[in-house]
Design a protein around this motif. Structure first.
Motif, mmCIF file in Angstrom:
data_model
loop_
_atom_site.group_PDB
_atom_site.id
_atom_site.type_symbol
_atom_site.label_atom_id
_atom_site.label_comp_id
_atom_site.label_asym_id
_atom_site.label_seq_id
_atom_site.Cartn_x
_atom_site.Cartn_y
_atom_site.Cartn_z
ATOM 1 N N ILE A 221 0.840 -1.183 0.000
ATOM 2 C CA ILE A 221 0.000 0.000 0.000
ATOM 3 C C ILE A 221 0.878 1.236 0.000
ATOM 4 N N SER A 222 0.744 2.056 -1.009
ATOM 5 C CA SER A 222 1.528 3.274 -1.101
ATOM 6 C C SER A 222 1.088 4.257 -0.029
ATOM 7 N N SER A 223 2.027 4.987 0.510
ATOM 8 C CA SER A 223 1.697 6.000 1.509
ATOM 9 C C SER A 223 0.861 7.116 0.898
ATOM 10 N N ARG A 224 0.861 7.212 -0.439
ATOM 11 C CA ARG A 224 0.080 8.253 -1.103
ATOM 12 C C ARG A 224 -1.359 7.835 -1.336
ATOM 13 N N SER B 185 0.166 5.110 -7.580
ATOM 14 C CA SER B 185 0.012 4.760 -6.169
ATOM 15 C C SER B 185 -1.347 4.156 -5.858
ATOM 16 N N GLU B 186 -2.243 4.153 -6.856
ATOM 17 C CA GLU B 186 -3.596 3.638 -6.632
ATOM 18 C C GLU B 186 -3.649 2.141 -6.890
ATOM 19 N N PRO B 187 -4.085 1.341 -5.915
ATOM 20 C CA PRO B 187 -4.255 -0.102 -6.151
ATOM 21 C C PRO B 187 -5.501 -0.365 -6.990
ATOM 22 N N ALA B 188 -5.635 -1.580 -7.500
ATOM 23 C CA ALA B 188 -6.824 -1.969 -8.248
ATOM 24 C C ALA B 188 -8.027 -2.006 -7.312
ATOM 25 N N ILE C 154 -20.104 -2.391 -1.936
ATOM 26 C CA ILE C 154 -18.951 -3.075 -1.358
ATOM 27 C C ILE C 154 -17.781 -2.874 -2.314
ATOM 28 N N GLU C 155 -16.696 -2.314 -1.804
ATOM 29 C CA GLU C 155 -15.500 -2.092 -2.617
ATOM 30 C C GLU C 155 -14.401 -3.047 -2.168
ATOM 31 N N LEU C 156 -13.787 -3.734 -3.136
ATOM 32 C CA LEU C 156 -12.640 -4.595 -2.863
ATOM 33 C C LEU C 156 -11.394 -3.901 -3.402
ATOM 34 N N VAL C 157 -10.438 -3.662 -2.532
ATOM 35 C CA VAL C 157 -9.164 -3.048 -2.906
ATOM 36 C C VAL C 157 -8.133 -4.162 -2.986
ATOM 37 N N TRP C 158 -7.578 -4.391 -4.186
ATOM 38 C CA TRP C 158 -6.663 -5.509 -4.418
ATOM 39 C C TRP C 158 -5.221 -5.041 -4.227
ATOM 40 N N LEU C 159 -4.512 -5.731 -3.338
ATOM 41 C CA LEU C 159 -3.157 -5.311 -2.954
ATOM 42 C C LEU C 159 -2.106 -6.248 -3.528
#
Length: 545
Positions: free
Chosen positions: A86-89, A520-523, A540-545
């Motif tokens: 995860i980017s700090s930005r 810096s934005e994940p999928a 529902i949002e899934l953030v893929w890392l």
């Protein structure tokens, strides 16, 4: 590891040096400005014993530290592996409320839950007998919770919101099926032909990229004569899809039936199979198709395809229905070259696939090799949610965008990119999550994620039989589907205000948007439910890392 190893060696050398200096002092041969100062024999023995003990403890401690560091490098906890990506930005805790409402046309008040997931390909739970089977009756179990908490937001009073569901400490580890092992048949052994036009191929380019990019497969597009296709071929080749353009101004059914004949001259020394298919039939997993073709000797006459999964359509005869894809071995195509054109012109045969099948049956001894485990005609009309969520592992899938369906099929191709090396296996794979309670007094529910399609919540007391396909599409009492779709079960109705708590129900969030990772934005994958028991939309949002 190299830095830890260097530090450890450096510490050991310092310890050894300190030990040597003491021994030199005890023996009277230490250097220094004033010379050596010899110690008494008894004192020297005690000091020597003390130094040896300290040296042993230091060595043991260093070894333990090295072992722990080595284990940490091999067995890295999933949460740490995901969190460090995860980017700090990236602002994980804030939401543009107005932007979300406008983008998905939500109710002004709505529920929202953000969740962090990480893909993996660990295969501990996969039954090896399912490796190439179509039916997987049991969703894979996941231990972490999904959508444990929803924020209720109001766009009338909030432009942006700080979320309570933004912690990366709860990360859902999603164990996708691993990529298939290598097969004898390879992409370069297949030539695929579509009778189509430029606009349709432009629309479905993401799916073609998912299916064929960098596989060596040869894609041949048969376009009308007024479309040169030069730019289209250039763009597809730039994506890693080997593409050729041919032209035919005949009526569509004639063009379709001619495909094996006009593709044959384009075969090269690697070509073993010619595949003809409707252009809205998508190859979800080329490796699964290659595995099925391994069963056949491409030097012999083979005609591989599928029937309609709606038994009433079998009135057209035992033809290879073109939507699921049909494979003809190259020797069979060559054998039939003198006959193709006559059958392509048979107006009393309804479709191009029927004309092709009759040409094969009446002029060769090849008979249809039915492969329902990988080729899907999908003649179901209306809501096909039950079929997609059935756990069937499709190789091809037809009619995703048929008639009144409003699915954006390119979303599926984008969703697969979150799976990394397992992208050919992960679409529509199911995952069942643990029991979930919104509050201590509420009833227990369970979520099922069908990757790239939906997230569905069921009451734990009324979980359906996931080994049966939910019959959600239009059907008549006399219709029969199980020969292609397997065991069926009745449709479960969506939960409303009127739903009684002791009755089966479900709540469905359908995939509405896929944002690919960028900078810096994940999928991010966004699933939306319209209305519900409280009348509010839900996201529902899934953030893929």
């Amino acid at each position: 590891m190299s830095r830890h190893r260097f530090d450890a060696e450096e510490t050991m050398s310092l310890t050894s040096g300190r030990k040597s200096s003491i021994h030199e002092a005890m023996n009277g041969d230490g250097g220094g400005g004033g010379g050596a100062y010899p110690l008494g024999q008894h004192t020297a023995k005690r000091l020597d014993s003390f130094v040896r003990r300290i040296d042993s403890l230091l060595s043991t401690g260093i070894a333990v530290v090295l072992l722990l560091l080595l284990c940490a490098s091999w067995i890295e906890p999933p949460n740490y592996r995901a969190t460090r990506k995860i980017s700090s930005r990236y602002d994980a805790c804030h939401l543009d409320v107005h932007g979300l409402v406008q983008r998905f046309d939500l109710s002004s008040r709505f529920h929202y839950s953000r969740n962090f997931v990480v893909p993996s390909t660990r295969d501990r739970e996969l039954d090896p007998t399912l490796a190439f089977g179509r039916f997987d009756p049991h969703p894979r179990q996941i231990r972490a919770q999904l959508a444990q908490k929803f924020d209720e937001l109001d766009s009338n009073s909030l432009a942006t919101a700080r979320l309570s569901t933004c912690s990366v400490s709860n990360i859902v580890d999603v164990p996708f099926f691993p990529p298939h092992h290598s097969t004898r048949t390879q992409g370069k052994n297949i030539m695929v032909g579509y009778a189509t036009n430029t606009a349709r191929i432009r629309k479905w380019t993401p799916m073609l990229q998912h299916s064929f990019a960098h596989t060596g497969l040869h894609l041949v597009l048969q376009l009308p004569g007024n479309e040169d296709g030069v730019d289209l071929a250039r763009d597809l080749n730039a994506l890693g899809i080997r593409t050729s353009i041919i032209h035919d101004d005949a009526e569509y059914r004639i063009r379709w039936a001619r495909l094996p004949m006009v593709l044959y001259p384009l075969a090269d020394r690697n070509t073993q199979w010619i595949m003809v298919s409707d252009d809205d039939s998508f190859v979800l997993s080329l490796p699964r198709i290659l595995a099925v073709l391994d069963k056949y000797d491409p030097r012999q006459h083979h005609f591989v395809g599928t029937l309609s999964d709606k038994w009433a359509n079998m009135v057209f005869g035992p033809e290879s229905f073109g939507g699921g894809g049909t494979f003809l071995s190259l020797p069979l195509v060559k054998h039939l070259l003198p006959h193709w054109e006559a059958y392509a012109q048979r107006e009393w045969l309804i479709g191009g696939d029927q004309r092709m099948s009759w040409c094969v049956f009446e002029n060769s001894y090849a008979r249809l090799s039915w492969e329902p485990t990988v080729l899907t005609q999908n003649d179901a009309e209306g809501d096909i949610q039950g079929l997609i969520e059935s756990g069937q592992r499709f190789g091809t899938f037809h009619h995703l965008s048929w008639r009144e369906r409003q699915h954006n099929e390119t979303l599926f191709a984008f969703a697969a990119q979150a799976c990394g090396s397992s992208r050919s296996e992960c679409l529509f794979q199911r995952f069942l999550l643990p029991e979930n309670r919104a509050s201590p007094s509420s009833s227990s529910t369970r979520f099922m994620l069908t990757h790239g399609w939906s997230i569905v919540r069921y009451p734990t007391a009324h979980l359906p039989d996931f080994g049966r396909t939910e019959l959600t599409w239009e059907h008549a009492p006399q219709d029969y589907w199980s020969h292609g779709m397997g065991p069926l079960r009745d449709k479960v109705e969506e939960r409303t205000r009127e739903t009684k708590p002791d009755r089966p129900w479900k709540e469905s969030w359908l995939l509405a948007e896929v944002k690919l990772a960028e900078g810096s934005e994940p999928a991010r994958h966004t699933y939306v439910k319209r209305g519900g028991a409280d009348g509010l939309d839900s996201v529902i949002e899934l953030v893929w890392l």
